[in-house]
Design a protein around this motif. Structure first.
Motif, short mmCIF file in Angstrom:
data_model
loop_
_atom_site.label_atom_id
_atom_site.label_comp_id
_atom_site.label_asym_id
_atom_site.label_seq_id
_atom_site.Cartn_x
_atom_site.Cartn_y
_atom_site.Cartn_z
N CYS A 185 0.83 -1.21 0.00
CA CYS A 185 0.00 0.00 0.00
C CYS A 185 0.86 1.26 0.00
CB CYS A 185 -0.93 -0.01 1.21
SG CYS A 185 -2.30 -1.16 1.07
N MET A 198 0.80 4.22 -2.89
CA MET A 198 0.52 5.63 -2.59
C MET A 198 1.66 6.54 -3.04
SD MET A 198 -1.61 5.56 1.01
CE MET A 198 -0.56 4.41 1.91
N PRO A 244 -2.64 8.38 -8.45
CA PRO A 244 -4.01 8.19 -7.97
C PRO A 244 -4.96 7.96 -9.14
CG PRO A 244 -2.98 10.08 -6.90
CD PRO A 244 -2.06 9.66 -8.00
N ASP A 289 -7.95 -0.56 -0.65
CA ASP A 289 -8.88 0.55 -0.82
C ASP A 289 -8.35 1.86 -0.25
OD1 ASP A 289 -10.87 -0.62 -2.30
OD2 ASP A 289 -12.05 -1.26 -0.56
N ARG A 290 -7.51 1.79 0.78
CA ARG A 290 -7.03 3.02 1.42
C ARG A 290 -5.97 3.73 0.60
NH1 ARG A 290 -2.77 1.19 6.08
NH2 ARG A 290 -2.04 -0.74 5.14
N CYS A 291 -5.56 3.14 -0.52
CA CYS A 291 -4.44 3.69 -1.29
C CYS A 291 -4.86 4.76 -2.28
CB CYS A 291 -3.71 2.57 -2.04
SG CYS A 291 -3.09 1.27 -0.96
N GLY A 292 -6.17 4.93 -2.52
CA GLY A 292 -6.63 5.97 -3.43
C GLY A 292 -6.60 5.58 -4.89
N HIS A 293 -6.66 4.27 -5.17
CA HIS A 293 -6.67 3.80 -6.54
C HIS A 293 -7.97 3.07 -6.84
CE1 HIS A 293 -2.40 4.18 -5.38
NE2 HIS A 293 -2.24 4.57 -6.63
N ASP A 294 -8.17 2.79 -8.12
CA ASP A 294 -9.33 2.02 -8.54
C ASP A 294 -8.99 0.54 -8.41
OD1 ASP A 294 -11.70 1.17 -9.66
OD2 ASP A 294 -11.09 1.58 -11.73
#
Length: 226
Positions: free
Chosen positions: A85, A89, A94, A111-116
């Motif tokens: 992760c 990031m 992003p 999910d916390r990484c800011g990606h799809d």
């Protein structure tokens, strides 16, 4: 325990694995809770370095606590999943699509990484290999292989493979042996080399990668609680 206590006294910091050292699938390893209690009592700095990639560091901490391994705080845990992760990031733009190999719970780690975050049967820019059980690995691996080929045909580049745990095999609690997720990276790399004449970059994060030990060193420098 006496020998372990002497070893602890001779070192400034203790690094421990989780699976097979503190716990296994049946519960805590004999004397592991008492050993962690000893480290806490004497104020010895320690970190748990685990190749677990399908859970957050807080999740690993809570799992250990449920097994009577009384870690001081979640910051005592450094997991391969968290390192994946952190890399996403820092290094992946992003909004980029990140596919994953592993059970559905892995999506919550990413999910916390800011990606799809997408399943590996969809288009992806990066592929994270996070676990070796709890899903239909053949179907997922073939979907990931197809996705890598499709990405190469569209962009001329293969998605990098982010490997949480590089172990290709490990002892199973039944007394036999099991494939680890490292074998998935090997299979994909070999297959893509044969199909396309090029191989993807494989970036490994779990032990024995130096990334995990470097992270422990950084934690030690930043942690003023000991």
């Amino acid at each position: 325990m006496a020998k372990l206590e002497r070893v602890v006294a001779d070192h400034d910091i203790v690094l421990l694995d989780a699976m097979g050292v503190l716990i296994n699938k049946r519960g805590p390893i004999a004397d592991a809770p008492r050993f962690i209690d000893h480290l806490n009592d004497v104020g010895k700095p320690y970190f748990i370095l685990t190749n677990i990639s399908s859970d957050t560091e807080v999740g690993v901490y809570e799992r250990l606590r449920r097994n009577r391994i009384g870690l001081r705080s979640p910051s005592s845990v450094i997991s391969a999943g968290a390192l994946v992760c952190d890399y996403l990031m820092r290094q992946v733009p992003p909004g980029a699509s990140v596919g994953f190999i592993g059970p559905a719970v892995c999506a919550s780690v990413l999910d916390r990484c800011g990606h799809d975050v997408v399943a590996c049967d969809q288009d992806f820019d990066t592929l994270a290999i996070l676990d070796d059980e709890g899903f239909a690995f053949r179907e997922n691996l073939e979907a990931a292989l197809t996705g890598c080929v499709r990405a190469f045909q569209k962009t001329g580049k293969l998605p990098p493979l982010l490997l949480g745990n590089s172990d290709c095999a490990y002892p199973a609690h039944s007394g036999g042996f099991a494939f680890g997720s490292g074998i998935f990276a090997t299979m994909l790399k070999d297959a893509l080399g044969k199909l396309l004449g090029v191989t993807p970059e494989v970036i490994s994060f779990g032990k024995p990668s130096p990334k995990m030990f470097n992270e422990a060193r950084r934690h030690r420098i930043d942690d003023d609680d000991w």
